[in-house]
Design a protein around this motif. Sequence first.
Motif, PDB file in Angstrom:
ATOM      1  N   GLN A 169       0.832  -1.185  -0.076  1.00  0.00           N
ATOM      2  CA  GLN A 169       0.184  -0.013  -0.053  1.00  0.00           C
ATOM      3  C   GLN A 169       0.837   1.252  -0.003  1.00  0.00           C
ATOM      4  OE1 GLN A 169      -2.364  -0.593   3.656  1.00  0.00           O
ATOM      5  NE2 GLN A 169      -3.749  -2.100   2.559  1.00  0.00           N
ATOM      6  N   THR A 170       1.949   1.165   0.540  1.00  0.00           N
ATOM      7  CA  THR A 170       2.892   2.397   0.568  1.00  0.00           C
ATOM      8  C   THR A 170       3.584   2.561  -0.720  1.00  0.00           C
ATOM      9  OG1 THR A 170       3.326   1.959   3.136  1.00  0.00           O
ATOM     10  CG2 THR A 170       5.230   3.357   1.949  1.00  0.00           C
ATOM     11  N   ALA A 171       3.859   1.316  -1.408  1.00  0.00           N
ATOM     12  CA  ALA A 171       4.938   1.584  -2.721  1.00  0.00           C
ATOM     13  C   ALA A 171       4.625   2.795  -3.790  1.00  0.00           C
ATOM     14  CB  ALA A 171       4.737   0.309  -3.242  1.00  0.00           C
ATOM     15  N   VAL A 231       7.585  16.047   3.226  1.00  0.00           N
ATOM     16  CA  VAL A 231       7.885  16.701   4.252  1.00  0.00           C
ATOM     17  C   VAL A 231       7.916  16.250   5.661  1.00  0.00           C
ATOM     18  CG1 VAL A 231       6.728  18.573   5.802  1.00  0.00           C
ATOM     19  CG2 VAL A 231       6.489  18.684   3.318  1.00  0.00           C
ATOM     20  N   ILE A 232       7.278  15.107   6.129  1.00  0.00           N
ATOM     21  CA  ILE A 232       7.545  14.281   7.236  1.00  0.00           C
ATOM     22  C   ILE A 232       8.934  13.688   7.238  1.00  0.00           C
ATOM     23  CG2 ILE A 232       6.803  12.194   8.424  1.00  0.00           C
ATOM     24  CD1 ILE A 232       4.111  12.894   7.746  1.00  0.00           C
ATOM     25  N   GLY A 233       9.440  13.294   6.110  1.00  0.00           N
ATOM     26  CA  GLY A 233      10.737  12.883   5.702  1.00  0.00           C
ATOM     27  C   GLY A 233      11.833  13.701   5.985  1.00  0.00           C
ATOM     28  N   GLY A 234      11.370  14.938   6.322  1.00  0.00           N
ATOM     29  CA  GLY A 234      12.676  15.902   6.568  1.00  0.00           C
ATOM     30  C   GLY A 234      12.786  16.883   5.227  1.00  0.00           C
ATOM     31  N   THR A 235      12.130  16.956   4.357  1.00  0.00           N
ATOM     32  CA  THR A 235      12.292  17.827   3.134  1.00  0.00           C
ATOM     33  C   THR A 235      11.709  19.128   3.566  1.00  0.00           C
ATOM     34  OG1 THR A 235      11.992  15.906   1.387  1.00  0.00           O
ATOM     35  CG2 THR A 235      11.779  18.341   0.616  1.00  0.00           C
ATOM     36  N   ALA A 238      11.900  10.585   2.816  1.00  0.00           N
ATOM     37  CA  ALA A 238      10.591  10.425   1.783  1.00  0.00           C
ATOM     38  C   ALA A 238      10.108   9.235   1.990  1.00  0.00           C
ATOM     39  CB  ALA A 238      10.804  10.943   0.530  1.00  0.00           C
ATOM     40  N   ILE A 239      10.563   8.148   1.851  1.00  0.00           N
ATOM     41  CA  ILE A 239      10.132   6.640   1.755  1.00  0.00           C
ATOM     42  C   ILE A 239       9.485   6.295   3.295  1.00  0.00           C
ATOM     43  CG2 ILE A 239      10.528   4.139   1.373  1.00  0.00           C
ATOM     44  CD1 ILE A 239      12.620   5.279  -0.769  1.00  0.00           C
ATOM     45  N   ILE A 240      10.441   6.855   4.326  1.00  0.00           N
ATOM     46  CA  ILE A 240       9.830   6.581   5.581  1.00  0.00           C
ATOM     47  C   ILE A 240       8.616   7.332   5.883  1.00  0.00           C
ATOM     48  CG2 ILE A 240      10.715   6.675   8.083  1.00  0.00           C
ATOM     49  CD1 ILE A 240      13.672   5.843   7.161  1.00  0.00           C
ATOM     50  N   GLY A 241       8.628   8.558   5.357  1.00  0.00           N
ATOM     51  CA  GLY A 241       7.590   9.407   5.618  1.00  0.00           C
ATOM     52  C   GLY A 241       6.149   8.794   5.155  1.00  0.00           C
ATOM     53  N   ALA A 242       6.150   8.101   3.986  1.00  0.00           N
ATOM     54  CA  ALA A 242       5.236   7.733   3.199  1.00  0.00           C
ATOM     55  C   ALA A 242       4.863   6.275   3.921  1.00  0.00           C
ATOM     56  CB  ALA A 242       5.677   6.986   1.694  1.00  0.00           C
ATOM     57  N   LEU A 243       5.534   5.678   4.628  1.00  0.00           N
ATOM     58  CA  LEU A 243       5.482   4.326   5.425  1.00  0.00           C
ATOM     59  C   LEU A 243       4.743   4.992   6.499  1.00  0.00           C
ATOM     60  CD1 LEU A 243       5.830   1.408   5.850  1.00  0.00           C
ATOM     61  CD2 LEU A 243       7.836   1.662   6.871  1.00  0.00           C
ATOM     62  N   LEU A 248      -0.455   5.436   9.689  1.00  0.00           N
ATOM     63  CA  LEU A 248      -1.138   5.835  10.751  1.00  0.00           C
ATOM     64  C   LEU A 248      -2.743   5.622  10.014  1.00  0.00           C
ATOM     65  CD1 LEU A 248       0.226   9.321  10.896  1.00  0.00           C
ATOM     66  CD2 LEU A 248      -0.354   7.752  12.752  1.00  0.00           C
ATOM     67  N   GLN A 249      -3.018   5.567   8.800  1.00  0.00           N
ATOM     68  CA  GLN A 249      -4.040   5.278   8.046  1.00  0.00           C
ATOM     69  C   GLN A 249      -4.690   3.783   8.168  1.00  0.00           C
ATOM     70  OE1 GLN A 249      -3.362   7.056   4.020  1.00  0.00           O
ATOM     71  NE2 GLN A 249      -4.686   8.474   4.543  1.00  0.00           N
ATOM     72  N   SER A 250      -3.627   2.857   7.796  1.00  0.00           N
ATOM     73  CA  SER A 250      -3.887   1.751   8.001  1.00  0.00           C
ATOM     74  C   SER A 250      -4.488   1.158   9.535  1.00  0.00           C
ATOM     75  CB  SER A 250      -2.838   0.663   7.425  1.00  0.00           C
ATOM     76  OG  SER A 250      -2.613   0.946   6.359  1.00  0.00           O
ATOM     77  N   GLY A 251      -3.630   1.580  10.447  1.00  0.00           N
ATOM     78  CA  GLY A 251      -3.844   1.542  11.742  1.00  0.00           C
ATOM     79  C   GLY A 251      -5.322   1.989  12.262  1.00  0.00           C
ATOM     80  N   MET A 252      -5.362   3.129  12.050  1.00  0.00           N
ATOM     81  CA  MET A 252      -6.752   3.771  12.275  1.00  0.00           C
ATOM     82  C   MET A 252      -7.843   3.003  11.682  1.00  0.00           C
ATOM     83  SD  MET A 252      -6.091   8.026  12.482  1.00  0.00           S
ATOM     84  CE  MET A 252      -5.254   7.947  10.993  1.00  0.00           C
TER      85      MET A 252
END
Length: 430
Positions: A58-60, A364-368, A380-385, A390-394
């Motif tokens: 789902q992240t890819a 942005v979450i990944g530090g850009t 950016a990849i870790i930010g996407a993960l 968050l979405q899957s867990g909720m």
Amino acid sequence: MTDASAPATSPRTGWKALDLDTRLLGMIGAFIVIAIAFDLASGGRFITPRNLFNLTIQTASVAIMATGMVFIIVTRHIDLSVGSVLATCSAVMAMTQTVIMPDWLGLGLNNPATAWVAIVFGIIAGAGIGAFHGYLVGYLTIPAFIVTLGGLLIWRNVAWYLTNGQTIGPLDDTFQLFGGINGTLGVTGSWIVGLIAAGAATWALFASRRNKIGHDFPVKPMWAEMTVIGIVVAGILGFVALLNAYEVPSRVLERRFEADGLTMPEGYTEGYGVPISIVLLILVAIVMTVIAKRTRFGRYIFATGGNPDAAELSGINTKMLTVKIFALMGVLCAISAVVASARLTNHSNDIGILDELRVIAAAVIGGTALKGGIGTIHGAIIGALIMQSLQSGMAMVGVDAPLQNIVVGSVLVLAVWIDIIYRKRTGARD
């Protein structure tokens, strides 16, 4: 009497000698906290091979586009059209498979050439759209916000007209291999790829060390170097082991054996292994990292983001650079369209909706830094993960969609605030 050639700072000792990226550790730590929290809230259903397998595929799609968004934001631009460009590329590839190849060329669905021709057409479409956006931004000096906001509206509806508003599917079998669960490496193939990746990572780290020594740069103590290599290798092989642990359902195996005219042995099991979409993401990440760190193009990107005026005065063609960056973003949108539509096994009108916000948030979450000049591909990849977790867990614990969006929006704002504090405390440039 002191030696003038001696380093000005004393060598690091203990864990500081590892010289680990604190920002990267913070993001990994955030993901671990999120995973543990949702695992406890869901009664142990989040940290399972099945869920983590689904989480990766789902992240890819978003992660692939997020790597390109890093370059866009680093050069002080923004791209609000990526979800719509993805939809147009998906529509082009779907129509190529179901109309152009069968009706125009006489090659039916599942012909060996069908999937590859469709992918080429999709990439050409994505590159063309991206280059057009880049031309409007770079040469006509229209703000990227306006150009891509218009693109968001235009290309979403171009995709609708290409398909007459219909869902197009099923898609070519070979094409579907890029979607995730329909295409994996299997247990043996995954271990082979994992060992190759671990060996390549080890070689890269040692090569970097030799390069630093050759240029008289300080290096880590050997024990610290070996510790970092051990962490990287353990992470790669642990990831492979986790995905291999997700077993193919017995009913699926039975149908497979029946199709071959065989009887499935009692107690037979088989793991899915690493999805092909994740292999594709890893390849994209490697290529984008090499571009960012090892090429003139990458150096120009970060130089332009750091100081556009100085970059232009130094001889960098910032206008053409903008065209190239947006064209690259379009190519990545097309690759993401392959992954997204293959996972769904069809093209639908709502494919890629809100992906532009997810992609920007991941970068942005990944530090850009939104002010430009700073950003990493792995971040950016870790930010996407993190976003997908968050979405899957909720969703897993029963949080309704409106509250999910509230939480994700809050996390985005919080991530930017934390980034601002981090840069002030570490003295990093804004």
